[in-house]
Design an enzyme around this catalytic site. Sequence first.
Site, PDB file in Angstrom:
ATOM      1  N   GLU A  15      35.171 -10.923 -30.483  1.00 26.74           N
ATOM      2  CA  GLU A  15      35.667 -10.007 -31.646  1.00 26.74           C
ATOM      3  C   GLU A  15      36.794  -8.900 -31.259  1.00 26.74           C
ATOM      4  OE1 GLU A  15      31.997  -7.908 -32.834  1.00 26.74           O
ATOM      5  OE2 GLU A  15      30.962  -9.734 -33.222  1.00 26.74           O
ATOM      6  N   ASP A  30      34.360 -17.607 -42.038  1.00 28.23           N
ATOM      7  CA  ASP A  30      33.924 -18.677 -42.765  1.00 28.23           C
ATOM      8  C   ASP A  30      34.355 -18.781 -44.250  1.00 28.23           C
ATOM      9  OD1 ASP A  30      31.306 -17.391 -40.928  1.00 28.23           O
ATOM     10  OD2 ASP A  30      32.517 -19.142 -40.324  1.00 28.23           O
ATOM     11  N   GLU A  55      26.863 -18.446 -33.085  1.00 26.23           N
ATOM     12  CA  GLU A  55      25.924 -17.544 -33.291  1.00 26.23           C
ATOM     13  C   GLU A  55      25.352 -17.745 -34.908  1.00 26.23           C
ATOM     14  OE1 GLU A  55      27.008 -13.517 -32.826  1.00 26.23           O
ATOM     15  OE2 GLU A  55      28.072 -13.941 -30.950  1.00 26.23           O
TER      16      GLU A  55
HETATM   17  C1  XIL Z   1      23.553  -8.653 -31.335  1.00 26.78           C
HETATM   18  C2  XIL Z   1      22.111  -8.835 -30.219  1.00 26.78           C
HETATM   19  O1  XIL Z   1      21.730  -9.950 -31.006  1.00 26.78           O
HETATM   20  C3  XIL Z   1      21.305  -7.666 -30.687  1.00 26.78           C
HETATM   21  O2  XIL Z   1      20.041  -7.795 -30.045  1.00 26.78           O
HETATM   22  C4  XIL Z   1      22.337  -6.592 -29.847  1.00 26.78           C
HETATM   23  O3  XIL Z   1      21.399  -5.363 -30.080  1.00 26.78           O
HETATM   24  C5  XIL Z   1      23.399  -6.256 -30.518  1.00 26.78           C
HETATM   25  O4  XIL Z   1      24.306  -7.451 -30.595  1.00 26.78           O
HETATM   26  N1  XIL Z   1      28.165 -10.457 -32.722  1.00 26.78           N
HETATM   27  C6  XIL Z   1      27.909 -10.668 -31.206  1.00 26.78           C
HETATM   28  C7  XIL Z   1      26.424 -10.563 -30.858  1.00 26.78           C
HETATM   29  O5  XIL Z   1      28.703 -11.131 -30.637  1.00 26.78           O
HETATM   30  O6  XIL Z   1      26.526 -10.236 -29.349  1.00 26.78           O
HETATM   31  C8  XIL Z   1      25.753  -9.722 -31.551  1.00 26.78           C
HETATM   32  O7  XIL Z   1      24.402  -9.665 -31.093  1.00 26.78           O
HETATM   33  C9  XIL Z   1      25.641  -9.902 -33.220  1.00 26.78           C
HETATM   34  C10 XIL Z   1      26.864  -9.986 -33.404  1.00 26.78           C
END
Ligand code: XIL
Length: 368
Positions: free
Chosen positions: A161, A211, A277
């Site tokens: 990010e 997206d 993700e």
């Molecule tokens: C989230 C995790 O799933 C949570 O458990 C944590 O508290 C915060 O981060 N983008 C990302 C991930 O790259 O690392 C994030 O994951 C969600 C958004």
Amino acid sequence: MQRREFVGLTSIGLGALAVGGRWIPPEGGPAPTGGLASRAAARGILYGSLIRIGVADKDPAYARLYADECGVVVPGTSLFWPKTRPTPETFDFSDSDRIYQFASAHGIKMRGHTLVWYKQLPDWFAGRVTAANAESVLRTHITTLVTHFKGKMHSWDVVNEVLDDKSSRPDGLGASAWLDFLGPDYIKIAFQAAHDADPQALLVYNENHMDYDTPQWDRKRELVLNLLHRLKSEGVPVGALGIQAHLNAAETHFTPGKYRGFLKDVASLGLKVVISELDARDNQIDGSLGTRDAAVASAYSEYLATALDEPAVTAVLTWGLSDKDTWLEKIHHRKDGQPLRPLPFDDQLQRKPAYEAVGRAFDAAPSR
Ligand code: XIL
């Protein structure tokens, strides 16, 4: 599929003998075959999921699901700075090592997330990191983590990010302590340090919000392509774009042709794509569970039909297997107060329509 000896996450975690327990499915029937990883692998695609210490290791049935459904896992938070670097001088791999041991015991790959992010910095960071020592702190972190897992990681999210479509900067770089201390070159420094530590690792630039067909996300995709062009032209060892793909089942602005063109542009740079993700939030979907589950399944189907049409997309990870540990509960809430249902399995580990939507997308994908 040959029945696997199931080695639980807890038994490994306890450091006890990895007591292999032949897994008897809850219904007592034969072990499931043809899980999502198998269906993806049949097309040359790697499928897996986020995995969490404190969740999967506390529930043998959930750990079993990972063993059956995943070809790759990524620790949800176990590789974040606060966990891996509790002090500037110390490193802690206890949780990430347990995940690696569980994964390797089941022939599951592991990917690392994430080496550099503007979020999830440890409490000591603000008081200890300055413009003078930031590069050394960053290089030490990356070198230590990548060396620890050298030769063991499918891929690393090196930076996460880094762009912000609302940024006033022409390059779109988002606010970050790393940008403040090191300037835009923090990205190049990070990739070079990771490559130096493990020249074989697939190094990924992971990003969100690419997206949908909206002016804001058009700009984001343009900024991403500009950054990738620049990194490649400067010889930065980036091997893949990670697309987070946190979908919204209520979103209607998805234009397959436009998205397909974006993926083609990324692939034309010689890059792979990791859907890193994937989930589909249903907080804005009214109606019954059946209606909500159908909308989530449809979001997965529509998205994956387009994404998997691009051969450079070689891995897909959902951000969890079961609704019981979705991160989305922390940031999105339903008017009716019901928990969200964004993932392939419900909170009782039962398959939902989204499961078959993902499986069918793999079945229909062109082979790599
Ligand atoms: C989230 C995790 O799933 C949570 O458990 C944590 O508290 C915060 O981060 N983008 C990302 C991930 O790259 O690392 C994030 O994951 C969600 C958004």
